[in-house]
Structure formats: structure tokens, C-alpha cells
Scaffold this active site. Structure first.
Site: not given
Length: 181
Positions: A59-63
Site C-alpha cells: 500500500l506504499c506510494g513507492f509500490s
């Protein structure tokens, strides 16, 4: 005399299978990672290969970097690179269960690269690999999608934060010399 000393040192480095800037003292012990799908990954099976270890979170913005990690796995895996995803909830951005993580990463990103179970990497009782990296280099993941590159002899070649892409030139330059042609 200096040239002869340099050649002797270069010969010794070559004989030990070391790249410049690495040392036998930094060689990694063997680690075992629980696979997200059951079973274990034993790092002893990866000796002689460069290994890029990335702590991930669905769920990270870097996924979106999972796409780049998968592309590295497909392009360079057959030539020797191992790309290992280590899901972690240390920063509260991972799904609830290993099954959810596995299903999500396969569906959203087509992940087939090795992926561990959800593990602590920066906080609390961290996985022994991350404790060893901290001891060797002082590096502790400060967020999701931090990278650690291990050389074929087990030494840490480098570590990077979230903003460095897995396929970035600074990482690529360190692992490509070790790949099969």
C-alpha cells in the site's frame, strides 16, 4: 615497486573472487527467509550471484517499483541476478496477511520473483539479514522500498533509499559486472 605491489594486490583480489571495494570480512553468513508461499529461501543457494533485497509494502506510494523489480528479475534473473522482495509492515503500509500480499502482488504487478513472508526489517526484532546489514554498514531501512545489494561473495555492495529505483544506474552499475554474459 608500486606497480608490482598493485599487480600482486590485483592478483590476490582476482584469486579470491572479490571486486574492488569488498572484503572477505564482510561476507554474509547464510540466511533463511520464509517464502510467502511456504517453504524457505536459503541464501547459500545464491552464493556466486548478486542479490538485490528490497523491503516492500503493497500500500506504499513507492509500490510501483514492484514493476521495476519484476522487470529486473525477468531481464537479469537468467543471467544470475536474484531480486528478493521482503514485505514488511514496519511502516504500517502492508496488507493483513501473506496470502493477501501474494495475491495482490501477483494480480497488480505480475510478481513471480522470490518474495518472503511479511517480516520486520527496521523495527523491533528484525530479520537476522537486516540485523547483519545494520551491523556491517549502519544501514537501516527508513521507509519502504529501501534496497541492499549483496555481491556474489556475500559482501554488501551498497544500500539505497526509497527514491532510488531498483533499476537505477547506480544499482545496475554494481551488479551487471557479475552477470553471466
Amino acid at each position: 615497486m608500486k606497480r608490482r605491489l598493485f599487480l600482486s594486490l590485483a592478483t590476490a583480489i582476482s584469486a579470491w573472487g572479490l571486486a574492488p571495494g569488498t572484503s572477505r570480512a564482510a561476507d554474509a553468513p547464510v540466511f533463511s527467509f520464509p517464502s510467502i508461499d511456504g517453504g524457505e529461501y536459503e541464501t547459500a543457494k545464491w552464493r556466486g550471484k548478486p542479490v538485490l533485497v528490497v523491503n516492500t509494502a503493497s500500500l506504499c506510494g513507492f509500490s510501483g517499483q514492484l514493476t521495476e523489480m519484476q522487470a529486473l528479475h525477468e531481464a537479469y534473473g537468467p543471467r544470475g541476478l536474484v531480486v528478493l522482495a521482503v514485505p514488511s509492515d514496519d511502516f504500517h503500509q502492508e496488507l493483513e496477511s501473506a496470502k493477501e500480499v501474494s495475491d495482490y502482488c501477483q494480480m497488480e504487478y505480475g510478481i513471480t520473483l522470490p518474495m518472503t513472508d511479511i517480516l520486520p526489517v527496521a523495527k523491533g526484532d528484525v530479520h537476522p539479514f537486516y540485523a547483519w546489514v545494520r551491523q556491517q554498514t549502519g544501514f537501516v531501512p527508513k521507509w519502504n522500498f529501501n534496497k541492499v545489494l549483496i555481491g556474489p561473495n556475500g559482501a554488501v555492495l551498497g544500500s539505497w533509499g526509497s527514491y532510488t529505483k531498483p533499476d537505477g544506474p547506480q544499482i545496475n552499475a554494481l551488479f551487471t559486472p557479475y552477470l553471466d554474459v
